[in-house]
Motif scaffolding. Structure first.
Motif, PDB file in Angstrom:
ATOM      1  N   MET A   1      -9.018  18.996  -9.985  1.00 32.17           N
ATOM      2  CA  MET A   1      -8.580  18.154  -8.868  1.00 32.17           C
ATOM      3  C   MET A   1      -9.145  16.756  -9.085  1.00 32.17           C
ATOM      4  SD  MET A   1      -6.797  18.352  -6.020  1.00 32.17           S
ATOM      5  CE  MET A   1      -6.664  20.107  -6.018  1.00 32.17           C
ATOM      6  N   GLU A   2      -8.283  15.779  -8.933  1.00 32.81           N
ATOM      7  CA  GLU A   2      -8.667  14.395  -9.157  1.00 32.81           C
ATOM      8  C   GLU A   2      -8.286  13.567  -7.936  1.00 32.81           C
ATOM      9  OE1 GLU A   2      -8.098  11.316 -12.902  1.00 32.81           O
ATOM     10  OE2 GLU A   2      -6.888  13.118 -12.784  1.00 32.81           O
ATOM     11  N   THR A   3      -9.041  12.513  -7.659  1.00 31.21           N
ATOM     12  CA  THR A   3      -8.688  11.583  -6.593  1.00 31.21           C
ATOM     13  C   THR A   3      -8.126  10.329  -7.243  1.00 31.21           C
ATOM     14  OG1 THR A   3     -10.414  12.442  -5.150  1.00 31.21           O
ATOM     15  CG2 THR A   3      -9.543  10.267  -4.623  1.00 31.21           C
ATOM     16  N   LEU A   4      -6.870  10.009  -6.913  1.00 25.47           N
ATOM     17  CA  LEU A   4      -6.186   8.855  -7.470  1.00 25.47           C
ATOM     18  C   LEU A   4      -5.937   7.836  -6.366  1.00 25.47           C
ATOM     19  CD1 LEU A   4      -3.488  10.758  -9.561  1.00 25.47           C
ATOM     20  CD2 LEU A   4      -5.701   9.912 -10.347  1.00 25.47           C
ATOM     21  N   LYS A   5      -5.956   6.550  -6.734  1.00 26.42           N
ATOM     22  CA  LYS A   5      -5.689   5.480  -5.769  1.00 26.42           C
ATOM     23  C   LYS A   5      -4.544   4.619  -6.284  1.00 26.42           C
ATOM     24  CE  LYS A   5     -10.332   5.247  -3.856  1.00 26.42           C
ATOM     25  NZ  LYS A   5     -10.103   5.504  -2.454  1.00 26.42           N
ATOM     26  N   PHE A   6      -3.685   4.204  -5.329  1.00 25.92           N
ATOM     27  CA  PHE A   6      -2.508   3.419  -5.663  1.00 25.92           C
ATOM     28  C   PHE A   6      -2.351   2.256  -4.696  1.00 25.92           C
ATOM     29  CE2 PHE A   6      -1.798   7.792  -6.814  1.00 25.92           C
ATOM     30  CZ  PHE A   6      -1.206   7.720  -8.072  1.00 25.92           C
ATOM     31  N   LYS A   7      -1.923   1.114  -5.214  1.00 25.41           N
ATOM     32  CA  LYS A   7      -1.498  -0.005  -4.378  1.00 25.41           C
ATOM     33  C   LYS A   7      -0.041   0.268  -4.026  1.00 25.41           C
ATOM     34  CE  LYS A   7      -0.809  -4.972  -4.487  1.00 25.41           C
ATOM     35  NZ  LYS A   7      -0.886  -6.184  -5.308  1.00 25.41           N
ATOM     36  N   THR A   8       0.301   0.192  -2.729  1.00 26.36           N
ATOM     37  CA  THR A   8       1.654   0.550  -2.298  1.00 26.36           C
ATOM     38  C   THR A   8       2.283  -0.546  -1.443  1.00 26.36           C
ATOM     39  OG1 THR A   8       1.051   1.563  -0.190  1.00 26.36           O
ATOM     40  CG2 THR A   8       0.914   2.967  -2.153  1.00 26.36           C
ATOM     41  N   ASN A   9       3.557  -0.347  -1.131  1.00 30.86           N
ATOM     42  CA  ASN A   9       4.243  -1.207  -0.164  1.00 30.86           C
ATOM     43  C   ASN A   9       4.501  -0.430   1.136  1.00 30.86           C
ATOM     44  OD1 ASN A   9       6.253   0.503  -1.139  1.00 30.86           O
ATOM     45  ND2 ASN A   9       7.809  -1.093  -1.247  1.00 30.86           N
ATOM     46  N   ILE A  10       3.661   0.562   1.416  1.00 33.09           N
ATOM     47  CA  ILE A  10       3.722   1.325   2.668  1.00 33.09           C
ATOM     48  C   ILE A  10       2.977   0.492   3.711  1.00 33.09           C
ATOM     49  CG2 ILE A  10       3.029   3.455   3.821  1.00 33.09           C
ATOM     50  CD1 ILE A  10       3.192   4.807   1.007  1.00 33.09           C
ATOM     51  N   LYS A  11       3.715  -0.093   4.665  1.00 35.92           N
ATOM     52  CA  LYS A  11       3.136  -1.124   5.522  1.00 35.92           C
ATOM     53  C   LYS A  11       2.797  -0.689   6.948  1.00 35.92           C
ATOM     54  CE  LYS A  11       5.669  -4.941   3.314  1.00 35.92           C
ATOM     55  NZ  LYS A  11       5.150  -5.044   2.096  1.00 35.92           N
ATOM     56  N   CYS A  12       3.392   0.414   7.416  1.00 38.48           N
ATOM     57  CA  CYS A  12       3.219   0.740   8.838  1.00 38.48           C
ATOM     58  C   CYS A  12       3.304   2.249   9.056  1.00 38.48           C
ATOM     59  CB  CYS A  12       4.304   0.039   9.663  1.00 38.48           C
ATOM     60  SG  CYS A  12       5.967   0.637   9.281  1.00 38.48           S
ATOM     61  N   SER A  38      -6.056  -2.105   4.732  1.00 35.10           N
ATOM     62  CA  SER A  38      -6.253  -2.793   3.459  1.00 35.10           C
ATOM     63  C   SER A  38      -5.037  -3.653   3.136  1.00 35.10           C
ATOM     64  CB  SER A  38      -6.453  -1.760   2.341  1.00 35.10           C
ATOM     65  OG  SER A  38      -6.282  -2.357   1.079  1.00 35.10           O
ATOM     66  N   PRO A  39      -5.241  -4.873   2.645  1.00 37.72           N
ATOM     67  CA  PRO A  39      -4.093  -5.718   2.267  1.00 37.72           C
ATOM     68  C   PRO A  39      -3.247  -5.085   1.157  1.00 37.72           C
ATOM     69  CG  PRO A  39      -6.161  -6.960   2.132  1.00 37.72           C
ATOM     70  CD  PRO A  39      -6.510  -5.544   2.466  1.00 37.72           C
ATOM     71  N   GLU A  40      -3.868  -4.245   0.329  1.00 33.94           N
ATOM     72  CA  GLU A  40      -3.138  -3.575  -0.759  1.00 33.94           C
ATOM     73  C   GLU A  40      -2.486  -2.276  -0.318  1.00 33.94           C
ATOM     74  OE1 GLU A  40      -6.364  -4.908  -1.876  1.00 33.94           O
ATOM     75  OE2 GLU A  40      -5.150  -6.610  -2.483  1.00 33.94           O
ATOM     76  N   ARG A  41      -2.727  -1.849   0.958  1.00 33.79           N
ATOM     77  CA  ARG A  41      -2.161  -0.606   1.470  1.00 33.79           C
ATOM     78  C   ARG A  41      -2.445   0.544   0.502  1.00 33.79           C
ATOM     79  NH1 ARG A  41      -2.028  -3.674   5.591  1.00 33.79           N
ATOM     80  NH2 ARG A  41      -0.050  -4.407   6.376  1.00 33.79           N
ATOM     81  N   ILE A  42      -3.725   0.804   0.295  1.00 30.36           N
ATOM     82  CA  ILE A  42      -4.157   1.777  -0.708  1.00 30.36           C
ATOM     83  C   ILE A  42      -3.827   3.207  -0.269  1.00 30.36           C
ATOM     84  CG2 ILE A  42      -6.148   2.729  -1.945  1.00 30.36           C
ATOM     85  CD1 ILE A  42      -5.351  -0.092  -2.854  1.00 30.36           C
ATOM     86  N   LEU A  43      -3.121   3.904  -1.151  1.00 26.42           N
ATOM     87  CA  LEU A  43      -2.825   5.319  -0.991  1.00 26.42           C
ATOM     88  C   LEU A  43      -3.839   6.088  -1.824  1.00 26.42           C
ATOM     89  CD1 LEU A  43      -1.011   7.844  -0.359  1.00 26.42           C
ATOM     90  CD2 LEU A  43       0.306   7.207  -2.400  1.00 26.42           C
ATOM     91  N   THR A  44      -4.577   6.998  -1.187  1.00 30.61           N
ATOM     92  CA  THR A  44      -5.540   7.846  -1.878  1.00 30.61           C
ATOM     93  C   THR A  44      -4.996   9.270  -1.877  1.00 30.61           C
ATOM     94  OG1 THR A  44      -7.337   6.438  -1.084  1.00 30.61           O
ATOM     95  CG2 THR A  44      -7.947   8.613  -1.916  1.00 30.61           C
ATOM     96  N   VAL A  45      -4.946   9.878  -3.065  1.00 34.04           N
ATOM     97  CA  VAL A  45      -4.336  11.202  -3.225  1.00 34.04           C
ATOM     98  C   VAL A  45      -5.287  12.117  -3.980  1.00 34.04           C
ATOM     99  CG1 VAL A  45      -2.378  12.459  -4.184  1.00 34.04           C
ATOM    100  CG2 VAL A  45      -2.052  10.131  -3.350  1.00 34.04           C
ATOM    101  N   GLU A  46      -5.519  13.319  -3.448  1.00 37.26           N
ATOM    102  CA  GLU A  46      -6.237  14.368  -4.183  1.00 37.26           C
ATOM    103  C   GLU A  46      -5.179  15.278  -4.778  1.00 37.26           C
ATOM    104  OE1 GLU A  46      -9.350  16.501  -2.161  1.00 37.26           O
ATOM    105  OE2 GLU A  46      -9.807  14.725  -0.964  1.00 37.26           O
ATOM    106  N   ALA A  61      10.543   8.623  -2.218  1.00 36.65           N
ATOM    107  CA  ALA A  61      10.515   8.366  -0.782  1.00 36.65           C
ATOM    108  C   ALA A  61      10.949   6.935  -0.455  1.00 36.65           C
ATOM    109  CB  ALA A  61       9.112   8.621  -0.231  1.00 36.65           C
ATOM    110  N   GLY A  62      11.167   6.117  -1.504  1.00 36.47           N
ATOM    111  CA  GLY A  62      11.640   4.747  -1.293  1.00 36.47           C
ATOM    112  C   GLY A  62      10.544   3.699  -1.302  1.00 36.47           C
ATOM    113  N   PHE A  63       9.364   4.033  -1.824  1.00 31.34           N
ATOM    114  CA  PHE A  63       8.239   3.096  -1.848  1.00 31.34           C
ATOM    115  C   PHE A  63       7.703   2.946  -3.258  1.00 31.34           C
ATOM    116  CE2 PHE A  63       8.467   4.986   2.356  1.00 31.34           C
ATOM    117  CZ  PHE A  63       8.466   3.861   3.156  1.00 31.34           C
ATOM    118  N   THR A  64       6.860   1.949  -3.455  1.00 33.19           N
ATOM    119  CA  THR A  64       6.229   1.750  -4.757  1.00 33.19           C
ATOM    120  C   THR A  64       4.781   2.186  -4.698  1.00 33.19           C
ATOM    121  OG1 THR A  64       5.577  -0.526  -4.237  1.00 33.19           O
ATOM    122  CG2 THR A  64       7.727  -0.217  -5.307  1.00 33.19           C
ATOM    123  N   ALA A  65       4.252   2.601  -5.853  1.00 30.24           N
ATOM    124  CA  ALA A  65       2.841   2.989  -5.956  1.00 30.24           C
ATOM    125  C   ALA A  65       2.370   2.630  -7.363  1.00 30.24           C
ATOM    126  CB  ALA A  65       2.662   4.473  -5.709  1.00 30.24           C
TER     127      ALA A  65
END
Length: 68
Positions: A1-12, A38-46, A61-65
């Motif tokens: 299991m890994e924790t990954l972080k992504f900059k996204t355009n998920i705004k709300c 966060s200004p980068e809208r960080i998505l954290t995923v395990e 889903a229609g977003f960037t990561a």
């Protein structure tokens, strides 16, 4: 299991609601959250998936990561 972080355009909350079914449906994604403060809208995923595979799920889903 890994924790990954992504900059996204998920705004709300509506965007989070849009991506939720895609991330929750993937059994390899255990936990996830989006930091809307966060200004980068960080998505954290395990997950056991690669960063590219998670980015593809978000894209469906229609977003960037972008991995950070």
């Amino acid at each position: 299991m890994e924790t990954l972080k992504f900059k996204t355009n998920i705004k709300c909350g509506g965007c989070v609601a849009g991506v939720t079914p895609h991330l929750n449906a993937d059994e390899a994604i255990k936990n996830w959250e989006v930091d809307l403060q966060s200004p980068e809208r960080i998505l954290t995923v395990e997950t056991d998936k690669s960063a590219e595979e998670v980015a593809q799920v978000v894209k469906q889903a229609g977003f960037t990561a972008e991995p950070v």
